[in-house]
Design a protein around this motif. Sequence first.
Motif, PDB file in Angstrom:
ATOM      1  N   PHE A   1     -11.235  -7.693  -4.638  1.00 23.78           N
ATOM      2  CA  PHE A   1     -10.063  -6.940  -4.197  1.00 23.78           C
ATOM      3  C   PHE A   1     -10.340  -5.441  -4.178  1.00 23.78           C
ATOM      4  O   PHE A   1      -9.752  -4.706  -3.381  1.00 23.78           O
ATOM      5  CB  PHE A   1      -8.873  -7.251  -5.100  1.00 23.78           C
ATOM      6  CG  PHE A   1      -8.508  -8.719  -5.159  1.00 23.78           C
ATOM      7  CD1 PHE A   1      -8.697  -9.537  -4.056  1.00 23.78           C
ATOM      8  CD2 PHE A   1      -7.996  -9.277  -6.313  1.00 23.78           C
ATOM      9  CE1 PHE A   1      -8.376 -10.890  -4.100  1.00 23.78           C
ATOM     10  CE2 PHE A   1      -7.675 -10.628  -6.372  1.00 23.78           C
ATOM     11  CZ  PHE A   1      -7.866 -11.430  -5.258  1.00 23.78           C
ATOM     12  N   GLU A   2     -11.246  -4.989  -5.060  1.00 28.41           N
ATOM     13  CA  GLU A   2     -11.603  -3.570  -5.122  1.00 28.41           C
ATOM     14  C   GLU A   2     -12.743  -3.227  -4.172  1.00 28.41           C
ATOM     15  O   GLU A   2     -13.229  -2.091  -4.156  1.00 28.41           O
ATOM     16  CB  GLU A   2     -12.009  -3.205  -6.550  1.00 28.41           C
ATOM     17  CG  GLU A   2     -10.884  -3.340  -7.561  1.00 28.41           C
ATOM     18  CD  GLU A   2     -11.375  -3.196  -8.989  1.00 28.41           C
ATOM     19  OE1 GLU A   2     -12.608  -3.134  -9.188  1.00 28.41           O
ATOM     20  OE2 GLU A   2     -10.533  -3.145  -9.902  1.00 28.41           O
TER      21      GLU A   2
ATOM     22  N   ASN B   1     -12.506  -9.022   1.918  1.00 22.11           N
ATOM     23  CA  ASN B   1     -11.275  -9.180   1.144  1.00 22.11           C
ATOM     24  C   ASN B   1     -10.017  -9.161   1.992  1.00 22.11           C
ATOM     25  O   ASN B   1      -8.911  -9.119   1.464  1.00 22.11           O
ATOM     26  CB  ASN B   1     -11.178  -8.119   0.040  1.00 22.11           C
ATOM     27  CG  ASN B   1     -11.206  -6.701   0.570  1.00 22.11           C
ATOM     28  OD1 ASN B   1     -11.096  -6.478   1.777  1.00 22.11           O
ATOM     29  ND2 ASN B   1     -11.363  -5.730  -0.326  1.00 22.11           N
ATOM     30  N   ASP B   2     -10.180  -9.211   3.303  1.00 20.54           N
ATOM     31  CA  ASP B   2      -9.005  -9.261   4.175  1.00 20.54           C
ATOM     32  C   ASP B   2      -9.445  -9.719   5.556  1.00 20.54           C
ATOM     33  O   ASP B   2     -10.644  -9.679   5.887  1.00 20.54           O
ATOM     34  CB  ASP B   2      -8.332  -7.891   4.259  1.00 20.54           C
ATOM     35  CG  ASP B   2      -6.882  -7.974   4.732  1.00 20.54           C
ATOM     36  OD1 ASP B   2      -6.369  -9.113   4.899  1.00 20.54           O
ATOM     37  OD2 ASP B   2      -6.261  -6.920   4.931  1.00 20.54           O
TER      38      ASP B   2
ATOM     39  N   GLN C   1     -11.263  -9.726  -9.059  1.00 18.98           N
ATOM     40  CA  GLN C   1     -10.801  -8.349  -8.962  1.00 18.98           C
ATOM     41  C   GLN C   1     -11.868  -7.456  -8.326  1.00 18.98           C
ATOM     42  O   GLN C   1     -11.550  -6.494  -7.621  1.00 18.98           O
ATOM     43  CB  GLN C   1     -10.428  -7.811 -10.353  1.00 18.98           C
ATOM     44  CG  GLN C   1      -9.740  -6.450 -10.335  1.00 18.98           C
ATOM     45  CD  GLN C   1      -8.421  -6.462  -9.583  1.00 18.98           C
ATOM     46  OE1 GLN C   1      -7.677  -7.447  -9.609  1.00 18.98           O
ATOM     47  NE2 GLN C   1      -8.122  -5.373  -8.896  1.00 18.98           N
TER      48      GLN C   1
ATOM     49  N   LEU D   1      -2.539 -14.669  -5.693  1.00 14.88           N
ATOM     50  CA  LEU D   1      -3.057 -13.728  -6.685  1.00 14.88           C
ATOM     51  C   LEU D   1      -3.057 -14.261  -8.123  1.00 14.88           C
ATOM     52  O   LEU D   1      -4.029 -14.038  -8.857  1.00 14.88           O
ATOM     53  CB  LEU D   1      -2.302 -12.399  -6.607  1.00 14.88           C
ATOM     54  CG  LEU D   1      -2.485 -11.623  -5.291  1.00 14.88           C
ATOM     55  CD1 LEU D   1      -1.662 -10.332  -5.315  1.00 14.88           C
ATOM     56  CD2 LEU D   1      -3.949 -11.315  -5.033  1.00 14.88           C
TER      57      LEU D   1
ATOM     58  N   HIS E   1      -1.317 -14.517   1.056  1.00 14.18           N
ATOM     59  CA  HIS E   1      -2.354 -13.994   0.162  1.00 14.18           C
ATOM     60  C   HIS E   1      -1.763 -13.548  -1.170  1.00 14.18           C
ATOM     61  O   HIS E   1      -2.338 -13.810  -2.240  1.00 14.18           O
ATOM     62  CB  HIS E   1      -3.088 -12.835   0.826  1.00 14.18           C
ATOM     63  CG  HIS E   1      -4.298 -12.368   0.075  1.00 14.18           C
ATOM     64  ND1 HIS E   1      -4.215 -11.461  -0.957  1.00 14.18           N
ATOM     65  CD2 HIS E   1      -5.611 -12.695   0.187  1.00 14.18           C
ATOM     66  CE1 HIS E   1      -5.422 -11.244  -1.452  1.00 14.18           C
ATOM     67  NE2 HIS E   1      -6.291 -11.974  -0.778  1.00 14.18           N
TER      68      HIS E   1
END
Length: 247
Positions: free
Chosen positions: A157-158, A126-127, A154, A146, A142
């Motif tokens: 992202f979590e 996620n990064d 989601q 969103l 980024h």
Amino acid sequence: MEDQLIQPDGIPCLPITPSTTPLAWDVGTGNGQAALSVAEHYEQVIGTDVSEAQLKRSLTHPRVRYFHTPLSMSDDEIISLIGGENSVDLVTVAQAVHWFDLPKFYSLVARLLRKPGGVLAVWCYNDAVVSPAFDSAFKRFHDSTLPFWHPNAQLIFEGYKRLPFPFESVGLGSEGKPLELDIPKELSFDGFLKMISSWSAVVTAKDQGVDLLSQSVVKELETVWGGSKLVRSVIYKAFMLAGKVKL
């Protein structure tokens, strides 16, 4: 021998499962990047995807076979295609499990994996970290993506912390506690740009008339990278869950 680790190029450490003719199934294989890496350690790899368009771009390898598995296929048809119940040593899913019908998929996995040694491994990132200057510019890009991600994103992202994963841990993350990983990769800016251009949010935005990778955005990213052809070390911030069928 069970649960030894391998680290194919560009994907996280994965379990090696004992078998006389080890078989791996890469689900949502896309162009087969993960499947090819797994094939360096497994005698047979089957890559499947619901998208024929993705499979047309698949990468060839003598130990990898690709099959189209449209959503209309029944569970029994998929199981027969892969090799039958209790036939698969390793099931892998890279960057895709958050799109799946999880109860259906997990039921398939439970039927296909060898017992007790077969393992399911899912991972995502996620990064990406390059340098302070680039990371700052990349975060601004980024953030602009969103509004265009599907709600399922989601889970990415979590860091898959809320992803249901009803399997017995093999020490590589468990439900609610994914294993955090740094995956290094050497990339040129052109290669990095190609990767982010394929993001579903970027494609969705473009379909809606919004160019998230406008000329000015690309120029800013290229400048802080150091030029389009410069090869830099990129650290993907990834996370993994791996487990066996609970008996």
